[in-house]
Write an enzyme that holds these catalytic residues in place. Structure first.
Site, PDB file in Angstrom:
ATOM      1  N   ASP A   1       0.799  -1.229   0.000  1.00  0.00           N
ATOM      2  CA  ASP A   1       0.000   0.000   0.000  1.00  0.00           C
ATOM      3  C   ASP A   1       0.828   1.273   0.000  1.00  0.00           C
ATOM      4  O   ASP A   1       0.378   2.325   0.431  1.00  0.00           O
ATOM      5  CB  ASP A   1      -0.909  -0.016   1.240  1.00  0.00           C
TER       6      ASP A   1
ATOM      7  N   GLU B   1      -0.328  -9.025  -1.270  1.00  0.00           N
ATOM      8  CA  GLU B   1      -0.873  -8.507   0.001  1.00  0.00           C
ATOM      9  C   GLU B   1      -2.118  -7.645  -0.273  1.00  0.00           C
ATOM     10  O   GLU B   1      -2.250  -6.503   0.164  1.00  0.00           O
ATOM     11  CB  GLU B   1       0.169  -7.715   0.801  1.00  0.00           C
TER      12      GLU B   1
ATOM     13  N   GLU C   1      -2.236   4.956   3.316  1.00  0.00           N
ATOM     14  CA  GLU C   1      -2.127   3.584   2.792  1.00  0.00           C
ATOM     15  C   GLU C   1      -3.470   2.917   2.509  1.00  0.00           C
ATOM     16  O   GLU C   1      -3.600   2.129   1.568  1.00  0.00           O
ATOM     17  CB  GLU C   1      -1.313   2.723   3.773  1.00  0.00           C
TER      18      GLU C   1
ATOM     19  N   HIS D   1       6.720   4.833  12.831  1.00  0.00           N
ATOM     20  CA  HIS D   1       6.942   5.707  11.672  1.00  0.00           C
ATOM     21  C   HIS D   1       5.679   6.161  10.967  1.00  0.00           C
ATOM     22  O   HIS D   1       5.755   6.955  10.028  1.00  0.00           O
ATOM     23  CB  HIS D   1       7.808   4.982  10.644  1.00  0.00           C
TER      24      HIS D   1
ATOM     25  N   ARG E   1       2.685   7.860   9.194  1.00  0.00           N
ATOM     26  CA  ARG E   1       2.469   9.290   8.959  1.00  0.00           C
ATOM     27  C   ARG E   1       1.398   9.860   9.882  1.00  0.00           C
ATOM     28  O   ARG E   1       1.491  11.011  10.298  1.00  0.00           O
ATOM     29  CB  ARG E   1       2.118   9.541   7.488  1.00  0.00           C
TER      30      ARG E   1
ATOM     31  N   HIS F   1      13.401   5.235  12.658  1.00  0.00           N
ATOM     32  CA  HIS F   1      13.174   5.405  11.211  1.00  0.00           C
ATOM     33  C   HIS F   1      13.907   6.658  10.728  1.00  0.00           C
ATOM     34  O   HIS F   1      14.056   7.628  11.482  1.00  0.00           O
ATOM     35  CB  HIS F   1      11.662   5.549  10.993  1.00  0.00           C
TER      36      HIS F   1
HETATM   37  C1  UD1 Z   1       6.570   4.632   3.574  1.00  0.00           C
HETATM   38  C2  UD1 Z   1       5.180   4.082   3.232  1.00  0.00           C
HETATM   39  C3  UD1 Z   1       4.619   3.319   4.423  1.00  0.00           C
HETATM   40  C4  UD1 Z   1       5.596   2.261   4.884  1.00  0.00           C
HETATM   41  C5  UD1 Z   1       6.938   2.899   5.167  1.00  0.00           C
HETATM   42  C6  UD1 Z   1       7.931   1.841   5.519  1.00  0.00           C
HETATM   43  C7  UD1 Z   1       3.925   5.505   1.719  1.00  0.00           C
HETATM   44  C8  UD1 Z   1       2.860   6.517   1.580  1.00  0.00           C
HETATM   45  N1  UD1 Z   1       4.263   5.160   2.967  1.00  0.00           N
HETATM   46  O1  UD1 Z   1       6.419   5.567   4.607  1.00  0.00           O
HETATM   47  O2  UD1 Z   1       3.406   2.691   4.030  1.00  0.00           O
HETATM   48  O3  UD1 Z   1       5.081   1.696   6.055  1.00  0.00           O
HETATM   49  O4  UD1 Z   1       7.404   3.575   3.985  1.00  0.00           O
HETATM   50  O5  UD1 Z   1       8.993   2.350   6.244  1.00  0.00           O
HETATM   51  O6  UD1 Z   1       4.439   5.014   0.742  1.00  0.00           O
HETATM   52  N2  UD1 Z   1      14.056   8.406   4.450  1.00  0.00           N
HETATM   53  C9  UD1 Z   1      15.435   8.451   4.332  1.00  0.00           C
HETATM   54  N3  UD1 Z   1      16.085   7.316   3.945  1.00  0.00           N
HETATM   55  C10 UD1 Z   1      15.457   6.156   3.692  1.00  0.00           C
HETATM   56  C11 UD1 Z   1      14.052   6.110   3.830  1.00  0.00           C
HETATM   57  C12 UD1 Z   1      13.374   7.252   4.188  1.00  0.00           C
HETATM   58  O7  UD1 Z   1      16.064   9.459   4.572  1.00  0.00           O
HETATM   59  O8  UD1 Z   1      16.116   5.178   3.366  1.00  0.00           O
HETATM   60  C13 UD1 Z   1      13.343   9.628   4.840  1.00  0.00           C
HETATM   61  C14 UD1 Z   1      13.309  10.675   3.716  1.00  0.00           C
HETATM   62  O9  UD1 Z   1      13.448  11.949   4.273  1.00  0.00           O
HETATM   63  C15 UD1 Z   1      11.905  10.507   3.141  1.00  0.00           C
HETATM   64  C16 UD1 Z   1      11.131  10.208   4.410  1.00  0.00           C
HETATM   65  O10 UD1 Z   1      11.981   9.323   5.161  1.00  0.00           O
HETATM   66  O11 UD1 Z   1      11.459  11.660   2.470  1.00  0.00           O
HETATM   67  C17 UD1 Z   1       9.772   9.604   4.226  1.00  0.00           C
HETATM   68  O12 UD1 Z   1       9.806   8.468   3.379  1.00  0.00           O
HETATM   69  P1  UD1 Z   1       8.432   7.961   2.674  1.00  0.00           P
HETATM   70  O13 UD1 Z   1       8.730   6.712   1.915  1.00  0.00           O
HETATM   71  O14 UD1 Z   1       7.793   9.076   1.947  1.00  0.00           O
HETATM   72  O15 UD1 Z   1       7.478   7.662   3.875  1.00  0.00           O
HETATM   73  P2  UD1 Z   1       7.546   6.595   5.025  1.00  0.00           P
HETATM   74  O16 UD1 Z   1       6.994   7.268   6.221  1.00  0.00           O
HETATM   75  O17 UD1 Z   1       8.871   5.954   5.086  1.00  0.00           O
HETATM   76  N1  UDP Z   2      12.687  -3.868   9.958  1.00  0.00           N
HETATM   77  C1  UDP Z   2      14.055  -3.989   9.740  1.00  0.00           C
HETATM   78  N2  UDP Z   2      14.902  -3.146  10.423  1.00  0.00           N
HETATM   79  C2  UDP Z   2      14.455  -2.222  11.301  1.00  0.00           C
HETATM   80  C3  UDP Z   2      13.058  -2.101  11.513  1.00  0.00           C
HETATM   81  C4  UDP Z   2      12.198  -2.939  10.817  1.00  0.00           C
HETATM   82  O1  UDP Z   2      14.490  -4.842   8.970  1.00  0.00           O
HETATM   83  O2  UDP Z   2      15.285  -1.499  11.885  1.00  0.00           O
HETATM   84  C5  UDP Z   2      11.784  -4.740   9.183  1.00  0.00           C
HETATM   85  C6  UDP Z   2      10.730  -5.488   9.961  1.00  0.00           C
HETATM   86  O3  UDP Z   2      11.210  -6.751  10.375  1.00  0.00           O
HETATM   87  C7  UDP Z   2       9.602  -5.603   8.950  1.00  0.00           C
HETATM   88  C8  UDP Z   2       9.742  -4.362   8.114  1.00  0.00           C
HETATM   89  O4  UDP Z   2      11.054  -3.876   8.332  1.00  0.00           O
HETATM   90  O5  UDP Z   2       9.787  -6.719   8.102  1.00  0.00           O
HETATM   91  C9  UDP Z   2       8.719  -3.337   8.510  1.00  0.00           C
HETATM   92  O6  UDP Z   2       8.993  -2.121   7.886  1.00  0.00           O
HETATM   93  P1  UDP Z   2       8.280  -0.779   8.300  1.00  0.00           P
HETATM   94  O7  UDP Z   2       7.873  -0.859   9.728  1.00  0.00           O
HETATM   95  O8  UDP Z   2       9.193   0.322   7.880  1.00  0.00           O
HETATM   96  O9  UDP Z   2       7.024  -0.745   7.331  1.00  0.00           O
HETATM   97  P2  UDP Z   2       5.542  -1.342   7.426  1.00  0.00           P
HETATM   98  O10 UDP Z   2       5.636  -2.806   7.623  1.00  0.00           O
HETATM   99  O11 UDP Z   2       4.841  -0.628   8.529  1.00  0.00           O
HETATM  100  O12 UDP Z   2       4.951  -0.968   6.108  1.00  0.00           O
END
Ligand code: UD1
Ligand code: UDP
Length: 408
Positions: free
Chosen positions: A95, A117, A131, A212, A214, A244
């Site tokens: 999602d 999923e 999501e 994490h 939103r 995160h």
């Molecule tokens: C996204 C997904 C969420 C998922 C999550 C997993 C959407 C709308 N949300 O949310 O469903 O649960 O990923 O973690 O797609 N950033 C870094 N480095 C990284 C990753 C992220 O710096 O490797 C920072 C960046 O500033 C980025 C921000 O995190 O802009 C947000 O990342 P984004 O993918 O937009 O949203 P998540 O909250 O991570």
């Molecule tokens: N995870 C990881 N390292 C971390 C935190 C989480 O490998 O430091 C793994 C966790 O086991 C799970 C996935 O990341 O498989 C979950 O990711 P996240 O919580 O970012 O996203 P969501 O599942 O909520 O979409």
């Protein structure tokens, strides 16, 4: 059959990894991979752990990205990939914004989409945000709907969608089984990971935290930090928080909790290290979707910082409890599990309503129009277990998939 898998965040990479392996092993499938880079380093960690080689590597992430900015960048970057690859099927997962845009961009080019999923639902289109909207949109147009559980299938049936539904189990449980087996078999690997956690005091109970979502940014993160501050005063507890990289999470968390002696703030871990840490945890506190599925399979009680979940199966089974995002209720939930041994024991049963570790071969069978032996064990496992007698599903008792829940 040419299949293009599109993904871009940490959890998508983890949950697509075993499926990519299964497709690679299948001669009838020509598997291509496009990573969007919605996440940068958190995605890269997972590509390395699972040795995933992408055919297309896009680079869309910007720090603090907005949903619309990210969406626009994804459409622009994905369209040429679709044009060049001309796949028979595009697979997206879950999602995320990557999944939504991957599905819509394929729909615009009349390429059939498979949704891995599919069918997770809350009753509120804005929770989780964004999501819930994303997954509903993807399911509308998908040709193959891979539902992880019978409940997800029922959600899809209720919407009278056009695609074909298959109950496969969650591919994340395949990844977990693969990884738990690897950790179990490789003592040196376990020891080298444990050396990363030399700061962990084995005489105290370990609370493992991630957060994490939103909808929890802002007030929710502040409440979580207040709760962890209060809990850090307990002598029997230590807290490890894998923070995160979203600056809207990392900045307030480090400001509020940095330097507290009993709280270890760590960078996101690679999957092997995170699973190992979960095996050592006493309680898991999270708002993550994937962690809600994995921890019960490892026999770890989970408190979820949300008011609703699209994964109600483990809640019904007693392994997961929703505590919301208010500091008081988080403190109360954790304290109860620490102080009431019987409650902890009831919550710490290894259950796997989300899959049996064989989701990926089922998805491959469905893509190739072979008969699919669907996942059914979830029906039994969602029921609370009666009395003290634990009834374990046969697949969890089988040595090939038993998850070693290491405690230290
Ligand atoms: C996204 C997904 C969420 C998922 C999550 C997993 C959407 C709308 N949300 O949310 O469903 O649960 O990923 O973690 O797609 N950033 C870094 N480095 C990284 C990753 C992220 O710096 O490797 C920072 C960046 O500033 C980025 C921000 O995190 O802009 C947000 O990342 P984004 O993918 O937009 O949203 P998540 O909250 O991570
Ligand atoms: N995870 C990881 N390292 C971390 C935190 C989480 O490998 O430091 C793994 C966790 O086991 C799970 C996935 O990341 O498989 C979950 O990711 P996240 O919580 O970012 O996203 P969501 O599942 O909520 O979409």
């Amino acid at each position: 059959m040419k299949v293009l898998s599109i993904f871009g965040t940490r959890p998508e990479a983890i949950k697509m990894a075993p499926l990519l392996n299964a497709m690679e092993a299948e001669q009838a499938i020509d598997s291509r991979i496009c990573v969007t880079g919605q996440h940068q380093s958190m995605l890269q960690q997972m590509l390395s752990v699972f040795d995933i080689q992408a055919d297309y590597s896009l680079d869309v992430m910007t720090p603090g990205q907005t949903l619309n900015g990210l969406t626009a960048a994804l459409y622009a970057a994905l369209d040429p990939v679709l044009e060049q690859t001309t796949p028979d099927c595009v697979l997206v997962h879950g999602d995320t914004t990557t999944a939504l845009v991957g599905a819509m961009a394929s729909f615009h080019r009349r390429i059939p989409v498979g949704h891995v999923e599919a069918g997770l639902r809350t009753a509120d289109v804005a929770t989780p945000w964004p999501e819930e909207m994303n997954r509903r949109c993807i399911d509308q147009g998908a040709e193959w709907l891979f539902a992880p559980t019978p409940r997800a299938r029922d959600n899809l049936l209720a919407e009278r969608l056009q695609g074909s539904i298959y109950v496969t189990g969650n591919t994340g449980i395949d990844a977990l089984h693969m990884t738990a087996r690897r950790l179990h078999a490789d003592t040196a690997l376990r020891q080298s990971i444990d050396r990363q956690f030399a700061m962990i005091d084995s005489s105290r109970k370990l609370l493992l935290v991630t957060g994490h979502r939103r909808e929890n940014l802002g007030d929710g993160i502040i409440e979580l930090c207040q709760a962890l501050r209060t809990l850090s005063q307990r002598d029997d507890l230590q807290i490890v928080y894998a923070v995160h990289l979203n600056p809207a999470v990392a900045v307030p968390v480090r400001a509020a909790l940095g330097g507290l002696p009993n709280v270890h703030l760590i960078e996101p871990l690679d999957y092997l290290a995170f699973i190992r840490l979960m095996q050592r945890a006493h309680i898991v506190l999270t708002d993550s979707g994937g962690v809600q599925e994995e921890a019960p399979a490892l026999g770890k009680p989970v408190l979820v910082m949300r008011d609703v979940t699209e994964r109600p199966e483990a809640v019904a089974a007693g392994a997961v409890r929703l505590v919301g995002a208010a500091a008081d209720s988080i403190v109360h939930g954790v304290s109860e599990l620490l102080d009431v041994e019987a409650l902890w024991r009831r919550s710490a049963r290894a259950l796997s309503p989300y899959g049996d570790g064989h989701a990926c071969p089922r998805i491959v069978d469905a893509l190739l129009a072979r008969p699919v032996d669907e996942f059914t064990a979830g029906d039994d496992l969602v029921k609370p277990l009666a009395g003290r007698a634990q009834r374990r599903a046969p697949h969890l008792a089988a040595p090939s998939v038993t998850l070693p829940a290491h405690r230290v």
